[in-house]
Each structure stands twice: as C-alpha cells, then as structure tokens.
Design a protein around this motif. Sequence first.
Motif, mmCIF file in Angstrom:
data_model
loop_
_atom_site.group_PDB
_atom_site.id
_atom_site.type_symbol
_atom_site.label_atom_id
_atom_site.label_comp_id
_atom_site.label_asym_id
_atom_site.label_seq_id
_atom_site.Cartn_x
_atom_site.Cartn_y
_atom_site.Cartn_z
ATOM 1 N N GLU A 152 0.879 -1.390 0.080
ATOM 2 C CA GLU A 152 -0.061 0.423 0.091
ATOM 3 C C GLU A 152 0.740 1.381 0.135
ATOM 4 N N TRP A 195 1.892 -1.283 8.542
ATOM 5 C CA TRP A 195 1.479 0.126 8.888
ATOM 6 C C TRP A 195 0.716 1.252 9.846
ATOM 7 N N SER A 272 -9.120 -0.763 8.783
ATOM 8 C CA SER A 272 -9.071 0.229 7.384
ATOM 9 C C SER A 272 -9.226 1.448 7.414
#
Length: 472
Positions: A152, A195, A272
Amino acid sequence: MVPLILSGGAGTRLWPVSRRAHPKPFMQLADGQSLAEKTWLRARSVAGDAPILTVTSRDYYFYTRDLYEKLGAGPDQSRFLLEPMGRNTAPAIALAALWVRDHVGPGASMLVMPADHLIRDTAAFEEAVRAAHELAGQGQLATFGMHPTHPETGFGYIRQGPAIEGTQGYQVDAFVEKPDLDTAKAYLASGDYFWNSGMFCFTAEVLLAAMAEHAPEVLAAAEVTWQATATEATPVELPAEPFSRCPSISIDYAVMENAGNAAVVPGDFGWSDIGSWKAISELYQSDDAGNRVRGKAVLVDSRGCFVQGDQRLVAAVGLEDVVIVDTGDAVLVAHRDQAQDVGQVVRQLTELEDEAAIYHQTVHRPWGSYTILEDAEDCKVKRLVVKPGQVLSLQLHHQRAEHWTVVQGTAKVRLGDEEFLLEANQSTYIPVETLHRLENPGTEDVHLIEVQTGAYFGEDDIERFEDIYGRA
C-alpha cells in the motif's frame, strides 16, 4: 482508560458522499451504521466506567451528540471538546490530555481513535487495546501497527524494533513516510514493517511530558488555551483566539517520530481507514465479473466496477475498473486506480465557491434538517424537519422573503412581534427584513415546505439575534 475520539476530518477523497458539512465519520455503510457510531460502540466496549471524550467542532457537535444518544450514551458517558478551527491532531490530543489530567487523573490512559476508521474484529481489537494499555502503564507511547496485506502506498509505515520483554509490544525502530510502490513491495517482503494505523495509547502524564520535550511550543499554546477555557462547561468550548496560536501539526510529527519510548502493538483486527472509494467498494460482495453495487444499478459488459446510487437507477455499459457514485445532486465517475485523486475535485469546487463542496441536498442542523427540493435563479424550495422541542434562531434575511407551509405537525411561529401556531395545511409569509423564528412545541417532528423568493438565497444571508445553539 479514557477513549479519545478525534472527529474533524473532511474526507474529501470520498466526495460526493463526504462533504464538509456532513463528512466521512457520518457516512452510513452497508449495515446502516455510520463510522462515528461504530467508533463510539468500539470505545464503549473498552472504556469500563470511564467517560468517552470526543474532540470535534461546534458544526458537528449536535449531530454527533444525537448519534451517541441513539446508541444509549448517557450524559456522563460522552464528553466533548469543541475546537473553533482545525489545527491537526497534536493540539487536539494535547488539550484532551489536559482534560484527562484534570478530570480523571494524570495516570489515566488515553486510547486515541479517529472517528472515521473501520475495525471488523472487535474481539481482536480489544485484545490489542489491553496490550497497549499495559505498555502505557509502563511509560510507553504505544501505537497500533497493522500487518500489511499488500504493498500500500497510501499509508505511513512503522519499522519494528526489538520485542519489549513481558509484553505483546515491540520498540519502534522508525516511522517512515508513505512509500512509492517499489519501496512498499520491499517493506511487505521484509516482514519488518507495519501500517501506521493512527491510533495510540498512553497516559496523560507521559504524553504531556513527551510534548514538553519534543513539542514545547504545541504544549505551551495548549496550556494557554486550557487556562482560558471554561473547563467545567458541557460541552467544553475551546476559545478561538488562544487556540488559533496552536501550531498545526500531527501527533506523529510532533511527538511520536522523536520519542525514544514509542512502542508498537501488532494488530490483525480488520482495520481500514476507509480512505478512498476503492476501500469502500471492498466492503461489498462482488459478482462473478468483480462488480460491486449499492443501490439500484444495471451493468452490461462491465467488469471490476463499483456503483453506488442513493436515489436513481445507474446504468453502465462496457466499463472496466470504474467507480460511479450518484448522490442525486452530484455524480462522480473515476477509475479505481485514481480513486485517491478525488480530493482534487473538492479543491476545484472550493476554488469555484461551489456549495457542492460543502452541502448535500439534505443538510443537518442542531434543530433537525432541511432538504433542497429546487434551487433556481428565481426561487429556492426546501423541506424542513424540526425535531420536538427544538427552536430555530431568531433571525432575518436581507435579500429574500420566505413562504412557510406546514405539512405535518404543529409549528409555533414568531413573525415580528406576533406569535401564532400553524397546523398542517396552514401557511404564512415572511417579508424581507422581518424578524422571524420557528419552533416545534409538540412531541412529533414538524415538516414544512419553505419557498424562498428574492435576489439571493445563500446561507450567509442570515442575521441571527438569538440562538439556543450559540450561533448568534
């Protein structure tokens, strides 16, 4: 542990559903719940007896409060700090830490959560929160790192350091910026990177000490603001003049990237940040051609498309990897691979001073809502819904007259010095430059049609003299 919900972002990449007056946290997902509601319920599950503190703006306060109350929030469960303007996350978290220090205790942990994230596995989230809470009690500034599932480029990353003995956490070796695709692939292959979720857990006193060391100008401005604030008020409104002097900087830049006591708790709980229409589309089941649909749509010879139509039928022929979002007053058509660029549309609309950057057809107000039925050069027609016991401001307009017709309920109207009731099918006329006010004295919603006539129909042609919501 005090959950801290940060609710202030505009979510421009999710236009036309997310707009400045009704931003991303209030978007309803497929199950009918908004991201803000999901965040509050998640906070409630880990708060114990502690209150939930939300930092937001006055513009969003009443709508947010109403959402929480529908979920069963009592007056002692939800507290609010209202910012007069956005100054990024570091000042918001600093002022929240001062509130926690003074109202709960300096050793209380703070669980910082943005209001616009989605977490699918609540049980796994609660387990990670317990681990972060333990680290916070040991003086760590804990953050939550998500195991990456693909390379990502839209997220920042955290490089994992050594394990912290006796805990589920690791020292943070480094915070790194959003990478290009090749770098993101290398991060994924190494297995050493997470992340950066933008969620944190630390005690108020440890956070304030870290700010004193690494961001003293932010802390100083926050303390001046706090000293000028009526801190026992409900909600707590931060004064504009001192708050405007707070540097606009994120907590990552101000503190986390410089702190030697930063820790990361690995997480795998379906997180998310719902940062684009591509992310939204992945919440829906696809058909055999990879198409995902919310609403009513017909797709012919199309593959990999996402269609969301709230009111009208959407038909697509011969398309591939396209996002189509129709809100009734605006339509977005974008390639899936460029979904991150939708914010550029909002920037152009803002430069053009187009209200589509700010308002939907239905606009929420503290007293209820209004829906624009027609917006022409010579008139504007709205349907107003006023909740029981609510009162619009005492106001007048300099450039427009208004005609009110009650459709449902009983409305109490002040027109000049006169007050009277209007029942269903009754109407009144408000001339230009005439003081007027609308009130719902009953126990059911009042619905009325407002027809505006004149030379200008902008929302800035309102001069308020009295207002129970503090907008005068």
